[in-house]
Motif scaffolding. Sequence first.
Motif, PDB file in Angstrom:
ATOM      1  N   LYS A 160      -3.514   5.751   4.032  1.00 57.89           N
ATOM      2  CA  LYS A 160      -2.922   4.433   3.768  1.00 57.89           C
ATOM      3  C   LYS A 160      -2.625   3.651   5.041  1.00 57.89           C
ATOM      4  N   SER A 183      -4.352   0.171   5.759  1.00 58.02           N
ATOM      5  CA  SER A 183      -3.454  -0.987   5.854  1.00 58.02           C
ATOM      6  C   SER A 183      -3.690  -1.762   7.143  1.00 58.02           C
ATOM      7  N   ASP A 197       2.826  -0.626   4.303  1.00 54.08           N
ATOM      8  CA  ASP A 197       2.521   0.639   3.650  1.00 54.08           C
ATOM      9  C   ASP A 197       3.732   1.568   3.659  1.00 54.08           C
ATOM     10  N   VAL A 207       0.861  -1.190   0.000  1.00 52.49           N
ATOM     11  CA  VAL A 207       0.000   0.000   0.000  1.00 52.49           C
ATOM     12  C   VAL A 207       0.897   1.239   0.000  1.00 52.49           C
TER      13      VAL A 207
END
Length: 222
Positions: free
Chosen positions: A15, A19, A117, A7
């Motif tokens: 994000k 995530s 991420d 991500v």
Amino acid sequence: MSVIIAVDGPAASGKGTISRRLAKHFHFAHMDSGALYRLTALAVLEASGDPTLEADALSGAATIDLSRTGDPAIRTGEIGVAASKVSAIPAVRAALHDYQLAFITNPPGDSKGAVMDGRDIGTVIAPHAQAKLFIEASPEVRAHRRWLELSGMGIEKDKTMLLAEILARDEADRTRPISPLRPAGDAALLDTTNLDINAAFAAALALVSPRVEGALKERHRG
Ligand code: DC
């Protein structure tokens, strides 16, 4: 082989929350790779070093204290800016690469997969990830989210300053020569500007689910 969800996206795009929720949904381990750069920046600043100097940044990367990942001290704007500076130094990226690779290859807790991420997960750290997302949102909405996040931690900050910081960090992260922030060619794009977190998570789940379920079946067969 573990199943990987990569991500990526700019600061405060959502994000991190997406995530964490994806990891919970699939019972996967989660790593916020930005925290590694933030911990490096914290180590540099605490040693009164200069985050733009390779030697200082490298000693910071060598002395990161992972037990401080949840420390609000790494969430300040000052650390964000310093993290962006250390992250532009190739030797620092190389030093932090192994942590990230080890995590996705052997996710802790016997998890079948990992969600990671950051900025370069789908492009550099895990180009082989089975599912990739690139999360976007307008700078104004991201500045508002960061303001809410900081307020929740008791940190008061002017929204206009946050917007300026976000724009400056976007520019630095997107234009650096090494591992710049950009979507992988095979990443699904998700704009969360007009989505609340529940809607953003639902959209993210719909985008990655077919790939993750397919990869889990494959893993089971193999
Ligand atoms: O996601 P974040 O705001 O916590 O990241 C802080 C900084 O770290 C970001 O401005 C750029 C850098 N970073 C990076 O270069 N690569 C990553 N995979 C994650 C973060």
